[in-house]
Design a protein around this motif. Structure first.
Motif, PDB file in Angstrom:
ATOM      1  N   THR A  74       0.843  -1.206   0.000  1.00  0.00           N
ATOM      2  CA  THR A  74       0.000   0.000   0.000  1.00  0.00           C
ATOM      3  C   THR A  74       0.878   1.257   0.000  1.00  0.00           C
ATOM      4  O   THR A  74       0.575   2.244  -0.664  1.00  0.00           O
ATOM      5  N   GLN A  75       1.975   1.203   0.741  1.00  0.00           N
ATOM      6  CA  GLN A  75       2.860   2.388   0.808  1.00  0.00           C
ATOM      7  C   GLN A  75       3.663   2.562  -0.479  1.00  0.00           C
ATOM      8  O   GLN A  75       4.309   3.593  -0.665  1.00  0.00           O
ATOM      9  N   LYS A  76       3.645   1.541  -1.327  1.00  0.00           N
ATOM     10  CA  LYS A  76       4.415   1.565  -2.590  1.00  0.00           C
ATOM     11  C   LYS A  76       5.908   1.830  -2.318  1.00  0.00           C
ATOM     12  O   LYS A  76       6.520   2.744  -2.892  1.00  0.00           O
ATOM     13  N   VAL A  77       6.493   1.007  -1.412  1.00  0.00           N
ATOM     14  CA  VAL A  77       7.923   1.208  -1.123  1.00  0.00           C
ATOM     15  C   VAL A  77       8.801   0.850  -2.310  1.00  0.00           C
ATOM     16  O   VAL A  77       9.965   1.239  -2.367  1.00  0.00           O
ATOM     17  N   CYS A  78       8.241   0.067  -3.244  1.00  0.00           N
ATOM     18  CA  CYS A  78       9.016  -0.146  -4.476  1.00  0.00           C
ATOM     19  C   CYS A  78       8.043  -0.271  -5.645  1.00  0.00           C
ATOM     20  O   CYS A  78       6.863  -0.599  -5.448  1.00  0.00           O
ATOM     21  N   PRO A  79       8.489   0.010  -6.871  1.00  0.00           N
ATOM     22  CA  PRO A  79       7.601  -0.085  -8.020  1.00  0.00           C
ATOM     23  C   PRO A  79       6.986  -1.494  -8.099  1.00  0.00           C
ATOM     24  O   PRO A  79       7.647  -2.468  -7.730  1.00  0.00           O
ATOM     25  N   GLU A  80       5.763  -1.539  -8.579  1.00  0.00           N
ATOM     26  CA  GLU A  80       5.022  -2.804  -8.574  1.00  0.00           C
ATOM     27  C   GLU A  80       5.796  -3.946  -9.246  1.00  0.00           C
ATOM     28  O   GLU A  80       5.804  -5.078  -8.758  1.00  0.00           O
ATOM     29  N   GLU A  81       6.472  -3.599 -10.359  1.00  0.00           N
ATOM     30  CA  GLU A  81       7.162  -4.673 -11.090  1.00  0.00           C
ATOM     31  C   GLU A  81       8.350  -5.236 -10.305  1.00  0.00           C
ATOM     32  O   GLU A  81       8.808  -6.338 -10.565  1.00  0.00           O
ATOM     33  N   GLU A  82       8.846  -4.474  -9.290  1.00  0.00           N
ATOM     34  CA  GLU A  82       9.987  -4.972  -8.494  1.00  0.00           C
ATOM     35  C   GLU A  82       9.520  -5.771  -7.276  1.00  0.00           C
ATOM     36  O   GLU A  82      10.345  -6.378  -6.584  1.00  0.00           O
ATOM     37  N   TRP A  83       8.220  -5.731  -6.994  1.00  0.00           N
ATOM     38  CA  TRP A  83       7.728  -6.323  -5.748  1.00  0.00           C
ATOM     39  C   TRP A  83       8.149  -7.792  -5.562  1.00  0.00           C
ATOM     40  O   TRP A  83       8.679  -8.163  -4.496  1.00  0.00           O
ATOM     41  N   PRO A  84       7.945  -8.660  -6.576  1.00  0.00           N
ATOM     42  CA  PRO A  84       8.325 -10.075  -6.370  1.00  0.00           C
ATOM     43  C   PRO A  84       9.819 -10.228  -6.045  1.00  0.00           C
ATOM     44  O   PRO A  84      10.188 -11.015  -5.177  1.00  0.00           O
ATOM     45  N   THR A  85      10.678  -9.461  -6.730  1.00  0.00           N
ATOM     46  CA  THR A  85      12.131  -9.555  -6.451  1.00  0.00           C
ATOM     47  C   THR A  85      12.429  -9.047  -5.041  1.00  0.00           C
ATOM     48  O   THR A  85      13.268  -9.611  -4.334  1.00  0.00           O
ATOM     49  N   PHE A  86      11.740  -7.990  -4.661  1.00  0.00           N
ATOM     50  CA  PHE A  86      11.920  -7.419  -3.319  1.00  0.00           C
ATOM     51  C   PHE A  86      11.586  -8.476  -2.264  1.00  0.00           C
ATOM     52  O   PHE A  86      12.377  -8.750  -1.347  1.00  0.00           O
ATOM     53  N   MET A  87      10.437  -9.121  -2.416  1.00  0.00           N
ATOM     54  CA  MET A  87      10.001 -10.113  -1.426  1.00  0.00           C
ATOM     55  C   MET A  87      10.911 -11.339  -1.433  1.00  0.00           C
ATOM     56  O   MET A  87      11.253 -11.887  -0.384  1.00  0.00           O
ATOM     57  N   LYS A  88      11.331 -11.753  -2.622  1.00  0.00           N
ATOM     58  CA  LYS A  88      12.186 -12.945  -2.731  1.00  0.00           C
ATOM     59  C   LYS A  88      13.513 -12.682  -1.996  1.00  0.00           C
ATOM     60  O   LYS A  88      13.977 -13.497  -1.194  1.00  0.00           O
ATOM     61  N   SER A  89      14.054 -11.522  -2.271  1.00  0.00           N
ATOM     62  CA  SER A  89      15.333 -11.170  -1.669  1.00  0.00           C
ATOM     63  C   SER A  89      15.237 -11.107  -0.140  1.00  0.00           C
ATOM     64  O   SER A  89      16.141 -11.550   0.578  1.00  0.00           O
ATOM     65  N   LEU A  90      14.113 -10.584   0.355  1.00  0.00           N
ATOM     66  CA  LEU A  90      13.921 -10.451   1.812  1.00  0.00           C
ATOM     67  C   LEU A  90      13.946 -11.788   2.542  1.00  0.00           C
ATOM     68  O   LEU A  90      14.215 -11.858   3.735  1.00  0.00           O
ATOM     69  N   LYS A  91      13.621 -12.846   1.788  1.00  0.00           N
ATOM     70  CA  LYS A  91      13.517 -14.168   2.428  1.00  0.00           C
ATOM     71  C   LYS A  91      14.823 -14.948   2.378  1.00  0.00           C
ATOM     72  O   LYS A  91      14.928 -16.043   2.920  1.00  0.00           O
ATOM     73  N   GLU A  92      15.809 -14.379   1.693  1.00  0.00           N
ATOM     74  CA  GLU A  92      17.095 -15.086   1.590  1.00  0.00           C
ATOM     75  C   GLU A  92      18.038 -14.669   2.704  1.00  0.00           C
ATOM     76  O   GLU A  92      17.922 -13.567   3.241  1.00  0.00           O
ATOM     77  N   ASN A  93      19.012 -15.555   2.996  1.00  0.00           N
ATOM     78  CA  ASN A  93      20.008 -15.188   4.011  1.00  0.00           C
ATOM     79  C   ASN A  93      20.906 -14.086   3.482  1.00  0.00           C
ATOM     80  O   ASN A  93      21.068 -13.927   2.276  1.00  0.00           O
TER      81      ASN A  93
END
Ligand SMILES: C[S@@+](CC[C@H](N)C(=O)[O-])C[C@H]1O[C@@H](n2cnc3c(N)ncnc32)[C@H](O)[C@@H]1O
Length: 730
Positions: A74-93
């Motif tokens: 909702t806050q749009k911390v990153c462009p919509e097209e980057e969202w999946p990469t953002f979330m994937k990266s957050l889950k990695e060590n």
């Protein structure tokens, strides 16, 4: 005081866990109070893991949180097209990152070793997980870090046990961290000190400093000119008394006489004073040239390092912290000199903790404080610009456009100052000058940085000045009548006093001066002990500006620690002075020591000294070259300086030595001994046991617990106590 058994214990725990454990052992613990303390600590530092947690649970954590995703989408911390990469990266060590520290010549030598011995091996490694194609391990140099001294590479705990070269690199990092040659620190956490632009003459304040990785960088930048002692200083402060001792440990690694550790709530940090050169004997308000404001935050940008945040994330965390973050920042601006620079940073993605705090500050301070675009100082760093629009939310995940929409029951939590600027005011605040780093930008943690410059006194400072001028005479009268102020009660443990030498006539000083041939410029009033009465044991050194600071402000602020240990009592019958030198303070006084106690040793002899570090069996003088034997022939027994200079590489080493009746040896702690042997290209295998095979057999959790995240105090300098010294007079 640390003893060797404690040292082993610390190697197996993080320093925080060790301090907590020691605290528990030494007191009759009230469990209820202990839990309350832990809860409070957890609230203050949500990014820290609770004492009872261990890493072994981390692998089991489900790295998901619906509220987190909804909030930041909702806050749009990153462009919509980057969202999946953002979330994937957050889950990695998280990858490992480190920087090379120490003097310029040592750093250059260590950098060569890292590249030629460790990285070259790693480049041939392809890590292959089951059924997957081999992944190359490639160290990445951080382009924006000054001197190219910082690196990042994928080096997870599992990888270490799958590859011997990676294990060797890991071992190197642990050993050099203890010796102060390397600092392991998250990539993004290195950014604030870089953009703070610290120079050797700056008065620097680190408001929320513990555990102190950024403080260490500030000290390194302060010491960037190796030819002279900085005229500036770093004051590292933290509200948490026990965490202040982590700062003491950091400062000890870097041996600086220019650091002062204080324990205060930064939001109400007292105004300090310093001597005024223009009016002899008088004082003036102390204003800082550089301030780091790395505030407590929800820590949700550290999810890769602290996966337990997935379990407890809520909008409440950020909302609750906004107030204290703002108050610390505002006080920072008050303590900042006009023309000075302040960096505000968090490891949170939340605009309520970031841009909202910045916006509130800019609104209150009018034109006196401005945001600076720091991106040019970070070449090659990928980032997003600061946000200019967001919507605060209550704990029940309702988002608000404006404060008027907030229901009464949430009005004390969602505050009017948390809302973004009106579109027509955007140009006034330039919030886009803030820097946001997201995990997928360059495979790091997330981070937020804002750089401010104070261009004129704050609006309320101007008012105070005018009023003060008018009231001056009246005040003087009042002051005369006022009863003496009650002394401020300061929390935490009572510290030993800071007792400065009165000058060259101080009882023990003449023999020190004579023995070490100290030059006339050496200022003995910068020496201090930590006791008023009794025999002086350790003598510490501070720079003149730190002495002034301590003497002028001691009653106003709780000082935890300052000074480098320079002389240590050593009542040895073979030495005419009762104090030996200490390696910690040697760098600070080496320029003042005359030729009488200096030995310019050859490389092979220095290696002999370092490889034979058993204090009860020091190397016999006959083992040394004729050159060195001739040099020490007429040197009286006792403490001395061993110097080595490699003309070709310009490597210069200065060590504390001991001339025995028939022997010569060094007074270095084991991690330092390994460090020097490594720099000299000599054999240090007796200290470097290859535990790779053993380590690959132990289960994950156990291996994790042996990782030294924060390096403990190094072992005692070898033989650095009186009895051992006496036994060396062979
Ligand atoms: C994000 S951590 C700082 C990390 C540190 N700058 C570093 O790089 O290692 C926040 C620190 O702020 C301290 N803190 C919290 N509230 C504070 C306050 N009011 N005044 C001073 N320090 C505070 C906490 O104890 C904690 O150590």
């Amino acid at each position: 005081m640390f003893c060797f058994n404690n040292f082993i214990l610390v190697r197996q725990l993080t320093l925080g866990a060790y301090l907590r454990r020691m605290g528990r052992r030494n007191r009759n613990v009230n469990k209820f109070a202990q839990r309350k303390r832990e809860r409070r600590e957890q609230e203050r530092n949500p990014q820290e893991k609770p004492a009872s947690d261990t890493r072994k649970h981390y692998e089991d954590i489900v790295r998901e949180n619906a509220a987190f995703e909804e909030y930041y989408k909702t806050q749009k911390v990153c462009p919509e097209e980057e969202w999946p990469t953002f979330m994937k990266s957050l889950k990695e060590n998280l990858p490992t990152a480190f920087r090379i520290t120490g003097s310029k010549c040592e750093a250059a030598a260590l950098m060569n070793i890292v590249k030629s011995e460790y990285f070259s091996e790693i480049l041939n490694v392809k890590l292959q997980a089951e059924g997957q194609e081999g992944e190359e391990i490639k160290p990445i140099n951080l382009s924006w870090y000054p001197g190219g001294l910082a690196w990042q590479l994928r080096l997870s705990r599992t990888d270490i046990r799958r590859s011997e070269p990676l294990y060797r690199l890991h071992n190197f990092l642990v050993a050099e961290t203890a010796a102060g040659g390397v600092s392991r620190q998250e990539t993004v956490s290195m950014i604030p000190p870089v953009v703070l632009d610290v120079q050797p003459h700056h008065k620097v304040l680190d408001m929320c400093a513990a555990p102190g990785s950024k403080t260490a960088q500030l000290i390194e930048f302060l010491h960037s000119d190796e030819e002279s002692t900085p005229t500036g200083f770093v004051m590292a402060n933290d509200v948490d008394n026990s965490r202040c001792y982590m700062l003491v440990h950091q400062a000890k690694r870097l041996n600086s006489p220019c650091i002062l550790i204080t324990n205060h709530d930064s939001a109400v940090m007292p105004s300090l004073v310093m001597s005024d050169d223009q009016s002899p004997g008088g004082t003036k308000p102390l204003k800082f040239d550089r301030i780091l404001c790395d505030v407590p935050c929800s820590g949700d940008a550290t999810l890769r390092k602290n996966p337990d945040i997935w379990l407890k994330w809520s909008t409440g965390n950020g909302n609750n912290l906004h107030g204290i973050q703002y108050r610390v920042l505002r006080r920072g601006c008050e303590l900042l000199a006009v023309g000075g620079r302040l960096v505000y940073s968090t490891c949170s993605f939340n605009p309520v903790e970031n841009e909202a705090v910045v916006h509130r500050l800019l609104q209150e301070t009018g034109d006196s404080v401005k945001l600076v675009d720091a991106a040019p100082m970070l070449p090659g760093l990928k980032y997003h610009k600061g946000m200019t629009y967001w919507r605060p939310a209550s704990k029940d995940m309702v988002f608000y456009e404006k404060y008027e929409d907030v229901p009464e029951k949430w009005q004390t939590v969602v505050r009017p100052q948390m809302f973004p600027p009106k579109p027509e005011d955007l140009d006034k605040y330039n919030l886009d000058k803030c820097i946001r780093i997201l995990p997928h930008h360059q495979d790091t943690g997330g981070f937020f940085v804002a750089v401010f410059e104070k261009v004129s006194p704050l609006p309320w400072e101007k008012e105070e000045k005018v009023q003060n001028q008018g009231d001056e005479t009246e005040k003087k009268e009042e002051l005369k009548k006022e009863p003496p102020k009650k002394k401020r009660r300061m929390g935490g443990y009572r510290e030993d006093p800071f007792v400065f030498f009165s000058g060259d006539s101080e009882d023990v000083f003449p023999s020190i001066k004579e023995y070490y041939d100290l030059n006339a410029e050496f200022d003995s009033t910068c020496l201090l002990t930590r006791c008023h009465v009794g025999k002086k044991k350790n003598i510490y050194l501070v720079s003149p500006v730190v002495k002034d600071l301590v003497q002028r402000n001691e009653s106003n602020i709780k000082i935890i620690n300052t000074g480098v240990k320079t002389f240590v009592r050593c009542d040895n019958k073979n030495m005419t002075c009762p104090f030996r030198l200490s390696q910690e303070g040697l760098q600070s006084i080496t320029r003042s020591i005359g030729p009488k106690r200096r030995v310019r040793i050859l490389k092979e002899d220095l290696i002999t000294v370092l490889q034979n570090d058993n204090p009860s069996n020091p190397p016999d003088l006959k083992q040394f070259t004729e050159h060195t034997q001739n040099l020490v022939k007429d040197l009286a027994t006792g403490s001395c300086v061993l110097e080595y200079h490699d003309e070709e590489s310009n490597l210069q080493l200065t060590l504390v030595g001991w001339r025995g009746v028939h022997s010569l040896r060094a007074y270095t702690a084991t991690p330092d001994t390994v460090h020097y042997l490594r720099l000299l290209g000599a054999d240090y295998s007796k200290y470097d046991i290859n535990k790779f095979k053993k380590a690959s057999d132990i289960p994950d959790a156990e291996a994790d617990s042996t990782d030294v995240t924060e390096a403990p105090e190094t072992a005692k300098e070898n033989g650095a106590n009186e009895t051992e010294v006496q036994s060396t007079s062979s």
